[in-house]
Write an enzyme that holds these catalytic residues in place. Sequence first.
Site, PDB file in Angstrom:
ATOM      1  N   CYS A 204       0.845  -1.180   0.000  1.00 21.04           N
ATOM      2  CA  CYS A 204       0.000   0.000   0.000  1.00 21.04           C
ATOM      3  C   CYS A 204       0.892   1.246   0.000  1.00 21.04           C
ATOM      4  O   CYS A 204       1.903   1.250   0.696  1.00 21.04           O
ATOM      5  CB  CYS A 204      -0.892  -0.025   1.243  1.00 21.04           C
ATOM      6  SG  CYS A 204      -2.020   1.357   1.346  1.00 21.04           S
ATOM      7  N   PRO A 205       0.590   2.238  -0.780  1.00 22.39           N
ATOM      8  CA  PRO A 205      -0.649   2.468  -1.533  1.00 22.39           C
ATOM      9  C   PRO A 205      -0.588   2.023  -2.994  1.00 22.39           C
ATOM     10  O   PRO A 205      -1.510   2.316  -3.744  1.00 22.39           O
ATOM     11  CB  PRO A 205      -0.816   3.981  -1.442  1.00 22.39           C
ATOM     12  CG  PRO A 205       0.590   4.490  -1.540  1.00 22.39           C
ATOM     13  CD  PRO A 205       1.414   3.462  -0.758  1.00 22.39           C
TER      14      PRO A 205
END
Length: 84
Positions: free
Chosen positions: A21-22
């Site tokens: 992430c992201p």
Amino acid sequence: MALTAPMPAPARTLDTSGRLCPFPIVETAKAVKAMDAGAVLLVIATDPGIALDMPMWCKATRNEHLGTFQDGAAWKSFVRKRAR
């Protein structure tokens, strides 16, 4: 979460395996932007955070989250691009 219903065939598959992430959500946003309304994107990820992030991203962007399911070490998330 177990796969309980068959998912529609994706128009495109995005493999973000090995990325955290992201990255999966950023790449999902780019891919969905380039797709036709109503098309389905399959995102494959190894970051389990996608199970929470994808439904939240879909809600925020008003795209349809069809489901996110664990498949071995990977997660498969299905998103339908919203109609304009």
